[in-house]
Design a protein around this motif. Structure first.
Motif, short mmCIF file in Angstrom:
data_model
loop_
_atom_site.label_atom_id
_atom_site.label_comp_id
_atom_site.label_asym_id
_atom_site.label_seq_id
_atom_site.Cartn_x
_atom_site.Cartn_y
_atom_site.Cartn_z
N PHE A 66 -6.90 -7.79 -12.16
CA PHE A 66 -5.80 -8.34 -12.93
C PHE A 66 -6.36 -8.90 -14.24
N PHE A 67 -5.94 -8.31 -15.35
CA PHE A 67 -6.35 -8.82 -16.65
C PHE A 67 -5.65 -10.15 -16.92
N ASP A 68 -6.24 -10.94 -17.80
CA ASP A 68 -5.62 -12.20 -18.18
C ASP A 68 -4.23 -11.93 -18.73
N ALA A 69 -3.26 -12.77 -18.34
CA ALA A 69 -1.87 -12.70 -18.80
C ALA A 69 -1.10 -11.56 -18.14
N ALA A 70 -1.60 -11.01 -17.04
CA ALA A 70 -0.82 -10.03 -16.29
C ALA A 70 0.29 -10.73 -15.52
N ASP A 71 1.39 -10.02 -15.31
CA ASP A 71 2.50 -10.52 -14.50
C ASP A 71 2.83 -9.43 -13.49
N VAL A 72 2.46 -9.64 -12.23
CA VAL A 72 2.47 -8.57 -11.24
C VAL A 72 3.22 -9.00 -9.99
N ARG A 73 3.99 -8.06 -9.44
CA ARG A 73 4.65 -8.27 -8.16
C ARG A 73 4.31 -7.09 -7.26
N MET A 74 3.75 -7.37 -6.08
CA MET A 74 3.31 -6.31 -5.17
C MET A 74 3.91 -6.54 -3.79
N THR A 75 4.49 -5.49 -3.21
CA THR A 75 4.98 -5.56 -1.84
C THR A 75 4.30 -4.48 -1.02
N HIS A 76 4.06 -4.80 0.23
CA HIS A 76 3.34 -3.89 1.13
C HIS A 76 4.00 -3.97 2.50
N GLU A 77 4.66 -2.88 2.92
CA GLU A 77 5.39 -2.86 4.18
C GLU A 77 4.81 -1.76 5.09
N VAL A 78 4.50 -2.14 6.32
CA VAL A 78 3.92 -1.21 7.28
C VAL A 78 4.77 -1.20 8.54
N GLU A 79 5.15 0.00 8.99
CA GLU A 79 5.92 0.18 10.22
C GLU A 79 5.09 1.04 11.16
N LEU A 80 4.74 0.49 12.32
CA LEU A 80 3.90 1.18 13.28
C LEU A 80 4.65 1.38 14.60
N ALA A 81 4.43 2.54 15.20
CA ALA A 81 4.90 2.72 16.57
C ALA A 81 4.14 1.78 17.49
N ALA A 82 4.62 1.60 18.71
CA ALA A 82 4.04 0.62 19.62
C ALA A 82 2.58 0.91 19.94
N ASP A 83 2.16 2.18 19.87
CA ASP A 83 0.77 2.53 20.18
C ASP A 83 0.02 3.08 18.97
N ALA A 84 0.58 2.89 17.78
CA ALA A 84 -0.12 3.31 16.55
C ALA A 84 -1.11 2.23 16.14
N ALA A 85 -2.10 2.63 15.33
CA ALA A 85 -3.14 1.69 14.87
C ALA A 85 -3.21 1.72 13.35
N TYR A 86 -3.62 0.58 12.80
CA TYR A 86 -3.64 0.44 11.33
C TYR A 86 -4.80 -0.46 10.90
#
Length: 294
Positions: free
Chosen positions: A133-153
């Motif tokens: 992130f450079f000085d004076a950056a204005d950032v919004r980040m979203t991270h959504e993960v959907e896993l099955a009951a036996d999936a791994a991440y």
């Protein structure tokens, strides 16, 4: 032009940033198991987001995909949307060819939305290289993960506030993040926060406390216990790395964090943690993507 790690990087000036028309970029990927081979079966893009050809450096069942943002940096007003779905029984590892750069805002917020899905018995790894992130950056980040009951991440990030190598300090600007992970329809991890540099977040004891680098690794899956947590902590401690680190286990979620002053040390920490957790959570030895060493 200047050259870093074999790639030409444009010189960005304040004038060129201010003139830049915001980019709207989208990338949608899909991975499918085909008789034990994970294939990249969906690749749709709009704007400056691409993925290189699928790579198989460790086994045909594990597809490595390198996400490329051709402009090389995100300017104020840019919006990136990345989604990936890993089908039943498939295994995909997503990474980037180099550090992501978020330039100064010039009054316009930049955004990145990442949505990841893993179906029954699937494995998904989200392992981008550093984010600067450079000085004076204005950032919004979203991270959504959907896993099955036996999936791994396994997901990780290294955040660098300011270009410390050139003496820049992140003294103005804002970085807001929100992360949610669901497994089997249940919310197993959620966090959100906003770092506002002008309000003392870079030095406050409840924020970065004078550090300029922070890294996080989140593992979700079965087979994690206190013995693994102890092994991870001992392995990291034995390295004697500068900075601070810790790890916490909450049933099916393990979270490890690092804070320090060097992105190189943060990368060492991340690689070490991944080497311990990947065999335990994903039943596969860690294989460093070749792109990380270029």
């Amino acid at each position: 032009m200047k050259r870093i790690s074999g790639q030409a990087e444009p010189v960005v000036t304040a004038a060129s940033e201010a003139r830049h028309a915001p980019d709207q970029a989208r990338l949608a990927l899909g991975f499918t198991d085909d008789g034990g081979v994970t294939r990249l079966t969906r690749r749709q893009h709009f704007g400056p987001l691409r993925v290189q050809k699928p790579l198989y450096p460790e086994h045909a069942s594990v597809c490595h995909a390198v996400i490329v943002h051709p402009p090389g940096g995100i300017v104020g007003g840019d919006q990136l949307d990345i989604s990936a779905e890993v089908g039943a029984g498939a295994h995909a590892l997503l990474t980037t060819p180099g550090a992501g750069k978020w330039y100064r805002a010039h009054g316009r917020q930049s955004q990145q939305a990442v949505r990841l899905q893993a179906q029954a018995g699937a494995t998904l790894e989200w392992l981008p290289q550093e984010t600067i992130f450079f000085d004076a950056a204005d950032v919004r980040m979203t991270h959504e993960v959907e896993l099955a009951a036996d999936a791994a991440y396994i997901g990780a990030e290294i955040l660098c506030f300011g270009r410390t190598a050139s003496g820049e300090v992140f003294q103005r600007g804002s970085v807001a993040q929100r992360t949610s992970i669901r497994r089997g329809g249940k919310l197993v991890w959620f966090e959100q926060g906003r770092l506002q540099a002008e309000q003392g977040a870079m030095t406050g004891p409840l924020a970065l406390d004078g550090q300029t680098i922070c890294a996080t690794l989140v593992a979700v899956g079965d087979g994690m216990d206190n013995a693994l947590l102890s092994q991870l902590r001992q392995h990291i401690d034995a390295l004697g790395l500068e900075g601070r680190s810790g790890a916490t286990l909450m049933k099916q979620v393990l979270v490890a964090r690092y804070m320090g002053q060097s992105s190189l040390v943060a990368r060492q920490w991340l690689h070490a943690a991944w080497h311990v957790l990947r065999p335990a959570v994903l039943a596969r030895q860690a294989a460093i993507p070749r792109i990380w060493n270029t």
